[in-house]
Design a protein around this motif. Structure first.
Motif, PDB file in Angstrom:
ATOM      1  N   ALA A  95      40.073  51.818  37.712  1.00 22.75           N
ATOM      2  CA  ALA A  95      40.667  51.135  36.573  1.00 22.75           C
ATOM      3  C   ALA A  95      41.025  52.094  35.449  1.00 22.75           C
ATOM      4  O   ALA A  95      41.985  51.874  34.708  1.00 22.75           O
ATOM      5  N   THR A  96      40.198  53.139  35.267  1.00 16.73           N
ATOM      6  CA  THR A  96      40.394  53.989  34.091  1.00 16.73           C
ATOM      7  C   THR A  96      40.928  55.366  34.445  1.00 16.73           C
ATOM      8  O   THR A  96      41.422  56.075  33.570  1.00 16.73           O
ATOM      9  N   GLY A  97      40.782  55.776  35.676  1.00 16.14           N
ATOM     10  CA  GLY A  97      41.273  57.089  36.080  1.00 16.14           C
ATOM     11  C   GLY A  97      40.405  58.227  35.609  1.00 16.14           C
ATOM     12  O   GLY A  97      40.820  59.388  35.617  1.00 16.14           O
ATOM     13  N   THR A  98      39.168  57.939  35.201  1.00 14.55           N
ATOM     14  CA  THR A  98      38.279  59.035  34.804  1.00 14.55           C
ATOM     15  C   THR A  98      36.843  58.678  35.149  1.00 14.55           C
ATOM     16  O   THR A  98      36.500  57.499  35.291  1.00 14.55           O
ATOM     17  N   LEU A  99      36.014  59.695  35.281  1.00 21.28           N
ATOM     18  CA  LEU A  99      34.584  59.464  35.528  1.00 21.28           C
ATOM     19  C   LEU A  99      33.753  59.900  34.326  1.00 21.28           C
ATOM     20  O   LEU A  99      32.548  59.749  34.317  1.00 21.28           O
ATOM     21  N   GLU A 100      34.414  60.474  33.337  1.00 20.98           N
ATOM     22  CA  GLU A 100      33.661  60.959  32.179  1.00 20.98           C
ATOM     23  C   GLU A 100      33.351  59.782  31.261  1.00 20.98           C
ATOM     24  O   GLU A 100      34.241  59.010  30.882  1.00 20.98           O
ATOM     25  N   ILE A 101      32.068  59.661  30.901  1.00 22.44           N
ATOM     26  CA  ILE A 101      31.620  58.430  30.244  1.00 22.44           C
ATOM     27  C   ILE A 101      32.321  58.203  28.903  1.00 22.44           C
ATOM     28  O   ILE A 101      32.798  57.101  28.617  1.00 22.44           O
ATOM     29  N   SER A 102      32.436  59.254  28.083  1.00 20.21           N
ATOM     30  CA  SER A 102      33.071  59.023  26.782  1.00 20.21           C
ATOM     31  C   SER A 102      34.571  58.737  26.933  1.00 20.21           C
ATOM     32  O   SER A 102      35.141  57.987  26.140  1.00 20.21           O
ATOM     33  N   ALA A 103      35.181  59.325  27.982  1.00 21.50           N
ATOM     34  CA  ALA A 103      36.601  59.053  28.198  1.00 21.50           C
ATOM     35  C   ALA A 103      36.817  57.612  28.643  1.00 21.50           C
ATOM     36  O   ALA A 103      37.792  56.960  28.254  1.00 21.50           O
ATOM     37  N   ILE A 104      35.878  57.088  29.446  1.00 22.06           N
ATOM     38  CA  ILE A 104      35.984  55.691  29.885  1.00 22.06           C
ATOM     39  C   ILE A 104      35.957  54.769  28.670  1.00 22.06           C
ATOM     40  O   ILE A 104      36.762  53.841  28.541  1.00 22.06           O
ATOM     41  N   LEU A 164      38.950  52.020  27.425  1.00 18.56           N
ATOM     42  CA  LEU A 164      38.753  50.570  27.414  1.00 18.56           C
ATOM     43  C   LEU A 164      39.634  49.891  26.375  1.00 18.56           C
ATOM     44  O   LEU A 164      40.046  48.750  26.563  1.00 18.56           O
ATOM     45  N   SER A 165      39.903  50.579  25.273  1.00 14.37           N
ATOM     46  CA  SER A 165      40.701  49.927  24.232  1.00 14.37           C
ATOM     47  C   SER A 165      42.197  50.017  24.545  1.00 14.37           C
ATOM     48  O   SER A 165      43.011  49.468  23.820  1.00 14.37           O
ATOM     49  N   ASP A 166      42.530  50.698  25.631  1.00 14.25           N
ATOM     50  CA  ASP A 166      43.925  50.776  26.054  1.00 14.25           C
ATOM     51  C   ASP A 166      44.337  49.464  26.729  1.00 14.25           C
ATOM     52  O   ASP A 166      43.721  49.044  27.708  1.00 14.25           O
ATOM     53  N   PRO A 167      45.336  48.766  26.200  1.00  9.79           N
ATOM     54  CA  PRO A 167      45.690  47.454  26.773  1.00  9.79           C
ATOM     55  C   PRO A 167      46.168  47.543  28.221  1.00  9.79           C
ATOM     56  O   PRO A 167      46.144  46.543  28.941  1.00  9.79           O
ATOM     57  N   ALA A 168      46.595  48.734  28.663  1.00  9.71           N
ATOM     58  CA  ALA A 168      47.125  48.857  30.023  1.00  9.71           C
ATOM     59  C   ALA A 168      46.013  48.859  31.077  1.00  9.71           C
ATOM     60  O   ALA A 168      46.283  48.717  32.264  1.00  9.71           O
ATOM     61  N   THR A 169      44.737  49.016  30.636  1.00  4.11           N
ATOM     62  CA  THR A 169      43.643  49.096  31.600  1.00  4.11           C
ATOM     63  C   THR A 169      43.439  47.749  32.293  1.00  4.11           C
ATOM     64  O   THR A 169      43.475  46.699  31.650  1.00  4.11           O
ATOM     65  N   ASN A 170      43.239  47.796  33.594  1.00  6.43           N
ATOM     66  CA  ASN A 170      43.033  46.564  34.361  1.00  6.43           C
ATOM     67  C   ASN A 170      41.598  46.059  34.181  1.00  6.43           C
ATOM     68  O   ASN A 170      40.659  46.583  34.760  1.00  6.43           O
ATOM     69  N   MET A 171      41.428  45.020  33.366  1.00  3.50           N
ATOM     70  CA  MET A 171      40.085  44.543  33.043  1.00  3.50           C
ATOM     71  C   MET A 171      39.406  43.869  34.223  1.00  3.50           C
ATOM     72  O   MET A 171      38.184  43.888  34.345  1.00  3.50           O
ATOM     73  N   GLU A 172      40.204  43.248  35.094  1.00  8.98           N
ATOM     74  CA  GLU A 172      39.590  42.553  36.239  1.00  8.98           C
ATOM     75  C   GLU A 172      38.820  43.530  37.110  1.00  8.98           C
ATOM     76  O   GLU A 172      37.659  43.301  37.463  1.00  8.98           O
ATOM     77  N   VAL A 173      39.470  44.657  37.426  1.00 12.66           N
ATOM     78  CA  VAL A 173      38.815  45.672  38.260  1.00 12.66           C
ATOM     79  C   VAL A 173      37.585  46.221  37.538  1.00 12.66           C
ATOM     80  O   VAL A 173      36.520  46.411  38.135  1.00 12.66           O
ATOM     81  N   LEU A 174      37.729  46.420  36.242  1.00 12.38           N
ATOM     82  CA  LEU A 174      36.599  46.935  35.459  1.00 12.38           C
ATOM     83  C   LEU A 174      35.401  46.002  35.549  1.00 12.38           C
ATOM     84  O   LEU A 174      34.275  46.419  35.790  1.00 12.38           O
TER      85      LEU A 174
END
Lengths: 492, 493
Positions: B183-192, B196-206
């Protein structure tokens, strides 16, 4: 006013002494442990005397106040202080502790240092309850005081001690956990744990009702009121003499004190709204439990039921909301502190010699123990509420107050004078008078000088308060009047 | 291509522990007959050294290193310092027990150090892979430790069960992580958290990934309904190993919850708080009720752990995460209360198992409740120690457990969950029964076994200090509360 932190001393001196007694261990030298215990108890009592002599009876505000931050994150303070309601109990408690230490002097053989330490620590914690002005500080002392009594009942108690100890602990914990949630809610509302701030905190009726019942759960169990009284006879019967004396003299007063410090001033409107319920339960305690006491065959159980009945009188006095009622109830609490402790100590004297508490095993004790019989008679009369003993003053004041409030309430309450006389004197008659019942009674020795001293001191207190109650009542006037004004004003 | 050397300084304690673990391995190999104490002392020295390094390098600011995979902040300093102290105590308490059973070999110390390293890495993880790496390092070391007593069928069974279930839970966790990566394209915790506040992120998958993440986490800290392994492993493992499992990993588990959920997915707080609320309520209920039926102390403490972890989760559930305009995240006191609860629990659990270890000697296991009978006659002081622990666990003042419960309940009430608070205290009342029963056995009953207690001086001393800490922090909780609050306040930059 002095700069010496008297209340802190009254709390921590016995606790420190108790730890010292624990550390001294149960080696060969138990006499040393006992000596430390007695000296600490005496000093613990002496430091409370200036509380009375330095008290300003004309002021209704808190005196001897100590205030230090304790846990800043939650705004919890080490906040102590006494007013006319709480001060007498600090002194009474320290006084009873001295007597209890003396009463256990030769009787306790198993781990005496732990026994004395438990009483000293308990004494400090109980002083803490009466002088805490911070909700959490109060709660901490309130809960912590369960531990020593739980151990005293369980370790030095009678046959069924485990059951009694668990029942005592869990019953009391049930109520106080609900109170804890109420305290947290009040903190959430007011941002403070100071009890005096809560007195001023405006609360809607729904919140008041919920808080009232949460407090009621805690204090009614502790008083104990009918129908949550069943732990008390068990605890009293199984506890050793000292445990019963402290439980009756001080333990039961905690619940009543809680009503005055928390329920009435914090939720005055709910208290007035639900007063008929409390009055009803109190009258049931007075009459029904009085009848139950009449049917007992075990002396300790009889006195335990008589305590419940007397405490019903106290809660009745509180919830009729007039000065006579509240002051009478307070006097009754102090008087009951002396008389019930004395009754349990008297039964202890008999139990130490005969190892039975059954009324049927006695008879004609007066023939072998005349000195004891005389003192026992005085306490029995005080328990029945005979004029010129302390028992009369409180009962008479509450009965008068109740008649002012409502004739039939007063009428029902006054039956205690009949019932109390019936069960106490009938018990006294069966135990003390008549022919010598059996060979065990015939071999009884009269009380020794240690027992004479303990009972004699209590006898003097009982008589003094009965003849001249003024010194006790005058310190209460200002506080009680202020409390009643506060309750009458309400918060809505 | 430019490949800068990473900054090793923030990870100096981890590097030290790793090097010393290798030294212990070698020392064990080359030690002479008479130097049996060498691995023991080296392990203690390692832990003390790690503590010194951690405290010495502690700074007020947050440092990221290894390309943002590793974080050194105040939260990690506090938790790791507690970790070293706990493992130190665990090693001291365990030695006599292990010697008496022929288990005191170099492997034990080596595995304990690797477990410690795993927990350190977990606490400092700022990346899903770092977190997973630390978790597996810890878990593999503990699987092996549970089976340390090769002859015991019960231990082997427990290890097997733990391994299979643990692997399953790791699988769930990894699956959840992969969803979030998708969903986010990253594994780094602070980057995730930023994504999250990016509207393009797929919340369902998250959200889908979050469910697996919470399940994996719940297994690792052992809350209902992922608690099945706890009683069996606590019971089956040698008591010294139960002591390790029951104490230090709770700190790492708490760190994992904070890193994954609070640091990583603050915008999904409503979702994960609802899930954790269910887990917390079920754990408190089941843990307290089932513990009553246990006759084995280790199983009883296992169920008590479940209820305590449920209580700790209540603190997390009540936390409010507030996004500041500056992009900083402000946390409410509630998270600090959960941390305080965890540290308090670790202290109590270490002391409880410590007393159990004290009661054992060659050929005698102290496991059933009856073994505690009459302890007051055998040793008044250690009876008092266990009594303090029991009252503390039951939440009776003046002990640390009371303030832990108070802090959490305060947060729960402040968050508006009044009935949850009532429910939690009512179940504490049920819990009080079995803690009181332990006190009853020690004080009211006659001993079955009157042999005096045998234990080394250092164990007695450390156990006494442990018990005094429970009482003293109970009297003066301010400094530890402040420590927890500031550690969490600062961690969120």
């Amino acid at each position: 006013m002095t700069d010496i932190p008297l209340l802190s001393l009254a709390i921590w001196l016995p606790i420190a002494g108790g730890l010292l007694v624990l550390a001294s261990g149960d080696g060969r030298n138990t006499a040393f442990s006992k000596l430390i215990a007695l000296v600490t108890a005496l000093f613990g009592f002496l430091v409370t005397i200036p509380l009375y002599t330095g008290f300003d009876p004309s002021s209704a505000s808190m005196q001897f106040v100590e205030l230090m931050p304790w846990v800043r994150d939650y705004n919890i303070n080490y906040h102590l202080g006494v007013d006319g309601i709480s001060m007498p109990f600090v002194i009474l408690n320290s006084f009873i502790t001295v007597l209890v230490v003396m009463a256990g002097w030769t009787v306790i053989e198993y781990k005496p240092s732990q026994y004395f330490a438990a009483f000293l620590i308990m004494s400090g914690l109980l002083n803490g309850i009466f002088s805490a002005l911070d909700g959490i500080l109060f709660y901490v002392f309130f809960e912590a005081s369960l531990i020593p009594l739980y151990l005293v009942i369980g370790v030095w108690g009678g046959k069924n001690r485990v059951y009694a100890a668990f029942k005592f602990f869990l019953y009391t914990l049930l109520g106080s956990l609900l109170m804890l949630v109420a305290l947290l809610y009040l903190f959430h509302k007011s941002g403070s744990f100071a009890i005096l701030d809560w007195h001023r905190e405006p609360l809607a009726m729904t919140a008041q009702s919920l808080i009232f019942w949460a407090f009621f759960a805690s204090f009614a169990v502790k008083v104990p009121m009918w129908p949550v009284h069943t732990w008390l006879p068990d605890a009293h019967v199984e506890a050793p003499t000292g445990g019963s004396a402290v439980l009756a003299a001080i333990g039961l007063k905690l619940g009543a004190y809680g009503f005055l410090r928390f329920s009435l001033p914090i939720v005055p409107d709910a208290a007035q709204h639900f007063a008929p319920v409390v009055i009803g339960l109190s009258l049931i305690a007075v009459i029904y439990i009085g009848l139950v006491a009449l049917a007992q065959t075990d002396m300790k159980k009889l006195v335990a039921y008589s305590s419940i009945s007397h405490m019903g009188f106290v809660t009745l006095g509180f919830f009729i909301f007039n000065p006579l009622g509240i002051e009478g109830a307070l006097v009754q609490m102090i008087s009951h502190g002396f008389v019930s402790a004395a009754m349990f100590l008297c039964i202890g004297v008999l139990y130490d010699r005969m190892h039975t508490r059954n009324i049927a095993d006695y008879g004609g004790v007066v023939n072998t123990m005349p000195k004891f019989a005389a003192l026992f008679l005085l306490f029995a009369m005080a328990n029945a509420g005979l004029p010129a003993t302390s028992g009369f003053v409180g009962e008479f004041m509450v009965a008068l107050g109740a008649i002012q409030f409502n004739f039939w309430t007063g009428f029902a309450a006054a039956t205690t004078l009949v019932l109390g006389a019936a069960y106490t004197l009938w018990m006294y008659k069966r135990v003390v008078f008549g022919d010598v019942a059996n060979s065990h009674v015939a071999e009884l020795d009269d009380i020794n000088s240690r027992e004479m001293l303990i009972l004699g001191v209590l006898a003097v207190c009982t008589l003094a308060m009965g003849i001249w109650p003024q010194p006790v009542t005058e310190i209460m006037h200002a506080t009680v009047n202020q409390l009643l004004d506060h309750v009458a004003a309400g918060k809505l | 291509m430019n490949f800068p050397l990473p900054d090793f300084f923030p990870a100096s304690a981890e590097i030290f522990v790793l090097v010393m673990a290798c030294v212990v391995l070698l020392a064990d190999l080359f030690k002479s007959e008479r130097q049996g104490w060498l691995p023991y002392l080296l392990t203690l020295a390692t832990l003390a050294g790690a503590l010194a390094i951690q405290v010495g390098t502690a700074g007020a600011d947050t440092t990221l290193t290894f390309s943002g995979m590793f974080v050194d902040d105040r939260l990690s300093d506090v938790l790791k310092s507690c970790l070293y102290i706990t493992v130190f105590a665990v090693v001291v308490y365990s030695r006599d027990y292990l010697i008496a059973r022929g288990l005191e070999r170099g492997e034990y110390y080596l595995l304990v150090l690797f477990a410690t390293l795993g927990m350190q890495v977990m606490i400092s993880a700022n990346h899903f892979l770092t977190l997973y790496l630390g978790l597996e390092l810890l878990s593999l070391a503990i699987y092996a430790l549970v089976a340390l007593d090769r002859e015991s069928a019960r231990s082997t069974e427990a290890a097997m069960k733990y391994f299979v279930l643990g692997a399953l839970a790791s699988g769930l966790l990894l699956y959840g992580m992969s969803m979030i990566y998708g969903a986010t394209g990253t594994l780094e915790i602070s980057a995730i958290a930023r994504k999250l506040s990016d509207p393009a992120t797929n919340m369902e998958v998250l959200r889908f990934g979050l469910v697996f993440l919470v399940a994996g986490l719940a297994f690792k800290i052992g809350v209902v309904p992922f608690h099945m392994w706890i009683p069996d492993v606590y019971h089956g493992a040698p008591t010294a190993i139960t002591l390790l499992i029951g104490s230090a990993p709770k700190l790492a588990g708490f760190a994992m919850a904070i890193r994954l959920l609070v640091d990583g997915l603050p915008m999904l707080a409503v979702e994960w708080q609802q899930m954790l609320m269910m887990l917390a309520i079920l754990s408190i209920a089941l843990g307290n009720v089932v513990a009553i039926a246990q006759t084995n102390v280790k199983r009883m403490l296992a169920y008590s752990t479940i209820s305590h972890m449920g209580f700790m989760l209540l603190g997390l559930v009540s936390g409010v995460i507030e996004l500041r305009a500056s992009g900083d995240i402000q946390l409410s006191y509630a998270f600090g209360s959960a941390m305080f609860y965890t540290i308090a629990y670790v202290l109590m659990s270490a002391a409880a198992f410590g007393v159990l270890l004290l009661l054992t000697r060659a050929g005698v296991e102290a496991e059933t409740l009856d073994d505690l009978k009459g302890l007051n006659r055998r040793s008044p002081w250690f009876a008092a120690v266990l009594m303090m622990v029991m009252f503390s666990m039951a939440g009776i003042p003046f002990f640390i457990g009371f303030f832990a419960k108070l802090a959490v309940l305060q947060a729960v009430v402040a968050a508006g969950y009044l009935y949850t608070a009532v429910f939690a205290v009512m179940l504490s009342l049920i819990g009080a029964f079995f803690y009181l029963r332990v006190v009853k056995l020690m004080y009211f009953d006659e001993p079955l076994d009157t042999a005096p207690l045998v234990a080394s001086g250092e164990m007695r001393a450390l156990l006494s200090v442990n018990a005094l800490a429970i009482a003293v922090i109970g009297l003066m909780p301010q400094s530890l509360l402040t420590l927890c609050a500031t550690a969490l306040g600062q961690a969120m930059k």
